[in-house]
Scaffold this motif. Structure first.
Motif, mmCIF file in Angstrom:
data_model
loop_
_atom_site.group_PDB
_atom_site.id
_atom_site.type_symbol
_atom_site.label_atom_id
_atom_site.label_comp_id
_atom_site.label_asym_id
_atom_site.label_seq_id
_atom_site.Cartn_x
_atom_site.Cartn_y
_atom_site.Cartn_z
ATOM 1 N N LEU A 47 0.831 -1.208 0.000
ATOM 2 C CA LEU A 47 0.000 0.000 0.000
ATOM 3 C C LEU A 47 0.862 1.254 0.000
ATOM 4 N N PRO A 48 0.558 2.204 -0.869
ATOM 5 C CA PRO A 48 1.402 3.416 -0.965
ATOM 6 C C PRO A 48 1.009 4.449 0.087
ATOM 7 N N TYR A 49 1.220 4.127 1.367
ATOM 8 C CA TYR A 49 0.897 5.098 2.404
ATOM 9 C C TYR A 49 1.717 6.374 2.218
ATOM 10 N N VAL A 50 2.921 6.231 1.702
ATOM 11 C CA VAL A 50 3.745 7.394 1.396
ATOM 12 C C VAL A 50 4.077 7.301 -0.082
ATOM 13 N N PRO A 51 3.120 7.610 -0.960
ATOM 14 C CA PRO A 51 3.305 7.339 -2.385
ATOM 15 C C PRO A 51 4.359 8.222 -3.033
ATOM 16 N N ASP A 52 4.473 9.455 -2.557
ATOM 17 C CA ASP A 52 5.463 10.354 -3.133
ATOM 18 C C ASP A 52 5.987 11.254 -2.018
ATOM 19 N N ARG A 53 5.176 12.214 -1.604
ATOM 20 C CA ARG A 53 5.557 13.136 -0.526
ATOM 21 C C ARG A 53 6.937 13.722 -0.782
ATOM 22 N N GLU A 104 12.381 18.863 1.731
ATOM 23 C CA GLU A 104 12.571 19.831 2.812
ATOM 24 C C GLU A 104 13.388 19.219 3.943
ATOM 25 N N LEU A 105 13.145 17.950 4.234
ATOM 26 C CA LEU A 105 13.916 17.276 5.276
ATOM 27 C C LEU A 105 15.374 17.134 4.856
ATOM 28 N N ALA A 106 15.603 16.807 3.591
ATOM 29 C CA ALA A 106 16.977 16.692 3.090
ATOM 30 C C ALA A 106 17.685 18.035 3.131
ATOM 31 N N GLU A 107 16.973 19.097 2.750
ATOM 32 C CA GLU A 107 17.561 20.442 2.764
ATOM 33 C C GLU A 107 17.904 20.855 4.189
ATOM 34 N N ALA A 108 17.037 20.524 5.149
ATOM 35 C CA ALA A 108 17.314 20.860 6.547
ATOM 36 C C ALA A 108 18.552 20.130 7.048
ATOM 37 N N ALA A 109 18.724 18.874 6.629
ATOM 38 C CA ALA A 109 19.905 18.105 7.042
ATOM 39 C C ALA A 109 21.169 18.697 6.432
ATOM 40 N N ARG A 144 18.904 7.989 5.607
ATOM 41 C CA ARG A 144 19.399 8.421 4.310
ATOM 42 C C ARG A 144 20.079 9.784 4.394
ATOM 43 N N HIS A 145 19.476 10.703 5.141
ATOM 44 C CA HIS A 145 19.983 12.079 5.177
ATOM 45 C C HIS A 145 20.878 12.355 6.377
ATOM 46 N N LEU A 146 20.784 11.525 7.412
ATOM 47 C CA LEU A 146 21.634 11.689 8.589
ATOM 48 C C LEU A 146 22.302 10.338 8.880
ATOM 49 N N PRO A 147 23.217 9.903 8.032
ATOM 50 C CA PRO A 147 23.764 8.543 8.124
ATOM 51 C C PRO A 147 24.491 8.250 9.424
ATOM 52 N N ALA A 148 24.915 9.283 10.153
ATOM 53 C CA ALA A 148 25.670 9.032 11.385
ATOM 54 C C ALA A 148 24.768 8.694 12.566
ATOM 55 N N THR A 149 23.430 8.732 12.375
ATOM 56 C CA THR A 149 22.531 8.529 13.517
ATOM 57 C C THR A 149 22.367 7.067 13.898
ATOM 58 N N GLY A 150 22.630 6.151 12.983
ATOM 59 C CA GLY A 150 22.437 4.731 13.292
ATOM 60 C C GLY A 150 20.963 4.384 13.384
ATOM 61 N N THR A 151 20.645 3.412 14.259
ATOM 62 C CA THR A 151 19.260 2.985 14.428
ATOM 63 C C THR A 151 18.420 4.124 14.994
ATOM 64 N N VAL A 152 17.190 4.258 14.473
ATOM 65 C CA VAL A 152 16.279 5.298 14.947
ATOM 66 C C VAL A 152 15.128 4.634 15.680
ATOM 67 N N VAL A 195 11.937 22.931 12.014
ATOM 68 C CA VAL A 195 11.860 22.517 10.619
ATOM 69 C C VAL A 195 10.395 22.183 10.322
ATOM 70 N N VAL A 196 9.719 23.044 9.578
ATOM 71 C CA VAL A 196 8.306 22.849 9.260
ATOM 72 C C VAL A 196 8.211 22.269 7.853
ATOM 73 N N LEU A 197 7.778 21.025 7.761
ATOM 74 C CA LEU A 197 7.655 20.383 6.459
ATOM 75 C C LEU A 197 6.425 20.912 5.718
ATOM 76 N N PRO A 198 6.412 20.853 4.392
ATOM 77 C CA PRO A 198 5.222 21.267 3.645
ATOM 78 C C PRO A 198 3.995 20.461 4.073
ATOM 79 N N GLU A 199 2.841 21.062 3.915
ATOM 80 C CA GLU A 199 1.593 20.431 4.348
ATOM 81 C C GLU A 199 1.343 19.111 3.611
ATOM 82 N N LEU A 200 0.950 18.092 4.368
ATOM 83 C CA LEU A 200 0.532 16.833 3.759
ATOM 84 C C LEU A 200 -0.817 17.054 3.077
ATOM 85 N N SER A 201 -0.881 16.780 1.792
ATOM 86 C CA SER A 201 -2.102 17.046 1.036
ATOM 87 C C SER A 201 -2.582 15.764 0.356
ATOM 88 N N ASN A 202 -3.668 15.874 -0.392
ATOM 89 C CA ASN A 202 -4.262 14.707 -1.039
ATOM 90 C C ASN A 202 -3.305 14.053 -2.034
#
Length: 449
Positions: A188-194, A200-205, A241-249, A375-382
């Motif tokens: 199921l594509p719960y996160v199909p694209d976003r 924005e998360l990558a840019e913040a990192a 992916r964007h913070l590789p030094a963090t290890g397990t989250v 860090v405010v991510l863009p609004e989740l939309s349809n």
């Protein structure tokens, strides 16, 4: 300090071993207690009990009681204690009281749920809703006092019909516990694209806005956009992916009542309990303990915001951001609070106002304003139809369906929704429900063929 029954268990093992907040360990269904006066809300209770069962949870209510030697109030309060979630429904009757008590069963059950720090989900009949006079107490003092207390200490959902109540309970359980239905894979594509949120998360990192601990991320959008699934996507893929030094989250949900937002010590204790740390601690000690774990800890705070009398109610977001500004700053990033601000549509007469565009825009702007340096991510939309069409062509999906083509059915789903709702695209949770049904149907047809 960390608590563990096994002294040889490492700190990280204790942290991983704790079941998610609000839900039991894997292998047991969450238990949900349904509480309300009985006579005036019989139909509403039936709808809610059915929704709770369909959500994969175990229902506990007076409808399930058999013979028992205990006094009824003792049985009720014991059952509240055995459940993870308390669902309270109040219309215009206070309900009957046990012998010797001035408080009703419903009131006592609610107080027990609060005392035991259960996840409390409350639903009030809207004042503008039509309601049979036979189901209204002549004296409204007791029931109105109960409603005021609940509205003061919690975010209370309003309903006008049993169907609207059932839908509200379904959404609330989904947000709190996630999907509990029989598995149709991670297809199921719960996160199909976003992609906007991911960029924005990558840019913040890259810009070091996620370099210090704690760094606050604000996720916001309508309640039906599967916020918890995007948070899981952050935990499982994006942060590594964007913070590789963090290890397990590791991610933990922290539920707070409205009244607790003005009590920093209470927030600190709630976070500590959620992470299996010593609850009797202060901010500096808690920050140090989490930092010493050597892994990244996501703290997810689900909050609801609504447009009330034209004003966005974003106080919870503001208080949480200000609270984390009091934490000591240190490197590298080890504590990541994620505030999941979920827009809730007004109920009753306000639901008929054209709030969908202007109101949502005001909510989004208010969230960005109070979040400040977070860090405010863009609004989740349809979700757009083309995204799901692309998903349906993935090899895993085609293999699951034995090579079947989902595109015609997907187009019918979107056309029907857009025609009846007047909006473009589909909310993620509604889309997931439709695709779950479609996948199961198509897979069954393939097996029969």
């Amino acid at each position: 300090m960390l608590r563990a029954d096994n002294p040889r268990m490492s700190q990280t093992e204790v942290l991983v071993a704790r079941p998610p907040a609000g839900g039991p360990g894997r292998g047991r269904r969450p238990r949900v207690y349904v509480s309300s006066p009985a006579l005036d809300l019989a139909d509403a209770r039936r709808r809610v009990i059915d929704v709770v069962r369909r959500s994969g949870c175990e229902v506990v209510s007076m409808e399930t009681y058999g013979a028992d030697g205990r006094p009824p109030v003792e049985r009720c309060l014991a059952d509240v204690g055995s459940c993870e979630v308390y669902v309270g429904i109040v219309a215009w009757r206070y309900g009957s009281a046990p012998p010797g008590s001035r408080r009703s069963f419903t009131h006592l059950e609610y107080e027990e749920a609060v005392r035991l720090r259960k996840h409390v989900l409350l639903f009030h009949l809207d004042e503008k809703a039509s309601w049979p006079t036979a189901h209204v107490d002549r004296s409204q003092g007791a029931v109105r006092r109960l409603r005021r207390v609940q509205a003061r200490d919690h975010i209370v959902d309003q309903f006008t019909t049993p169907d609207q109540l059932a839908d509200g309970v379904r959404r609330a359980l989904h947000r709190l516990l996630g999907e509990n239905t029989a598995p149709v894979p991670g297809l199921l594509p719960y996160v199909p694209d976003r992609h906007a949120q991911q960029e924005e998360l990558a840019e913040a990192a890259r810009g070091d806005r996620l370099g210090l601990s704690p760094s606050v991320v604000v996720l916001h959008g309508a309640a039906g956009q599967a916020h918890h699934k995007f948070a899981e996507h952050m935990q499982e893929q994006l942060l590594a992916r964007h913070l590789p030094a963090t290890g397990t989250v590791h991610m933990f949900a922290v539920a707070l009542r409205a009244a607790e937002l003005d009590q920093p010590d209470v927030i600190t204790r709630r976070i500590a309990r959620s992470c299996s740390l010593d609850a009797d601690t202060d901010v500096a000690t808690l920050a140090a303990r989490l930092h010493e774990l050597g892994t990244l800890t996501m703290l997810r705070f689900p909050v609801e915001v609504e447009l009330r009398y034209g004003r966005p109610q974003v106080r919870q977001v503001d208080r949480l951001v200000r609270y984390f500004e009091t934490w000591p700053r240190r490197r590298p990033l080890r504590v990541l609070p994620v505030i999941s601000a979920q827009y809730r549509a007004p109920s009753g007469w306000a639901e008929r106002l054209p709030w969908r565009t202007s109101g949502a825009a005001r909510l989004a702007e208010a969230v960005r304003k109070v979040a400040g340096s977070a860090v405010v991510l863009p609004e989740l939309s349809n979700v757009e139809m083309f995204e799901v069409e692309v998903w349906s062509e993935l090899p895993d999906v085609r293999r699951f369906l034995g090579g079947g083509d989902l595109v015609p059915a997907i187009r019918r789903i979107f056309e029907q929704h857009e025609r009846t709702s007047g909006e473009r695209g589909m909310p993620m949770e509604k889309l997931a429900a439709a695709l779950t049904y479609l996948l199961r149907s198509e897979a069954t047809n393939t097996e029969m063929a």
